[in-house]
Design a protein around this motif. Sequence first.
Motif, PDB file in Angstrom:
ATOM      1  N   ASP A 226      -1.738  -3.995   4.264  1.00 59.58           N
ATOM      2  CA  ASP A 226      -1.493  -2.913   5.225  1.00 59.58           C
ATOM      3  C   ASP A 226      -0.310  -3.243   6.129  1.00 59.58           C
ATOM      4  OD1 ASP A 226      -3.673  -1.605   4.140  1.00 59.58           O
ATOM      5  OD2 ASP A 226      -5.013  -1.994   5.844  1.00 59.58           O
TER       6      ASP A 226
ATOM      7  N   LEU B  35       3.209  -1.208   6.430  1.00 60.86           N
ATOM      8  CA  LEU B  35       3.624  -0.677   7.719  1.00 60.86           C
ATOM      9  C   LEU B  35       4.999  -1.217   8.121  1.00 60.86           C
ATOM     10  CD1 LEU B  35       3.145   1.013  10.217  1.00 60.86           C
ATOM     11  CD2 LEU B  35       1.823  -0.887  11.173  1.00 60.86           C
ATOM     12  N   GLN B  36       5.241  -2.500   7.880  1.00 54.43           N
ATOM     13  CA  GLN B  36       6.545  -3.078   8.215  1.00 54.43           C
ATOM     14  C   GLN B  36       7.663  -2.370   7.457  1.00 54.43           C
ATOM     15  OE1 GLN B  36       5.694  -7.198   7.332  1.00 54.43           O
ATOM     16  NE2 GLN B  36       5.531  -7.722   9.499  1.00 54.43           N
TER      17      GLN B  36
ATOM     18  N   ASP C 150       7.570   0.690   6.318  1.00 59.84           N
ATOM     19  CA  ASP C 150       7.668   2.034   6.880  1.00 59.84           C
ATOM     20  C   ASP C 150       8.404   2.021   8.217  1.00 59.84           C
ATOM     21  OD1 ASP C 150       7.057   4.870   7.174  1.00 59.84           O
ATOM     22  OD2 ASP C 150       5.518   4.248   8.607  1.00 59.84           O
TER      23      ASP C 150
ATOM     24  N   GLU D 165       1.377  -0.072  16.397  1.00 55.97           N
ATOM     25  CA  GLU D 165       0.859   0.199  15.064  1.00 55.97           C
ATOM     26  C   GLU D 165       0.396  -1.072  14.353  1.00 55.97           C
ATOM     27  OE1 GLU D 165       2.959   3.098  12.725  1.00 55.97           O
ATOM     28  OE2 GLU D 165       3.482   4.249  14.519  1.00 55.97           O
TER      29      GLU D 165
ATOM     30  N   ILE E 161      -3.720  -2.344  13.206  1.00 53.12           N
ATOM     31  CA  ILE E 161      -4.171  -2.970  11.958  1.00 53.12           C
ATOM     32  C   ILE E 161      -4.947  -4.252  12.254  1.00 53.12           C
ATOM     33  CG2 ILE E 161      -3.400  -4.196   9.879  1.00 53.12           C
ATOM     34  CD1 ILE E 161      -1.147  -2.158   9.652  1.00 53.12           C
TER      35      ILE E 161
END
Length: 112
Positions: free
Chosen positions: A26, A30-31, A33, A98, A102
């Motif tokens: 995850d 996310l990184q 994105d 964000e 997580i």
Amino acid sequence: MKCRIPNQGGQNMNAMLKQAQKMQDDMAALQADLKEREYTATSGGGLVTATVDGDYNIRSLKISPDAVDPDDAEMLEDLVTVAVNEAINTAKKTADEEMGAITSGLNIPGLF
């Protein structure tokens, strides 16, 4: 006579490893994105607009003609600095929030 106690530790360890792997996956997604996103900020009531990417590189800088005063270049410099710094701070804050979302779900008994 030997007494056998079932090994529950293996099941807990497997669950913990699966949870850690999911969190790692995850975070990597996310990184990637976050690096692709753009963060925009303005200063001087919209006279200067700066946009940075998730790596904190300036993607664009827009300066209104109304901001250009040949007798006051320092004001324009300040407006650019404020807009760029605000865009970078927005990118950092977004990433921190964000990523924190997580990692806050991490539930490993006895780890903390």
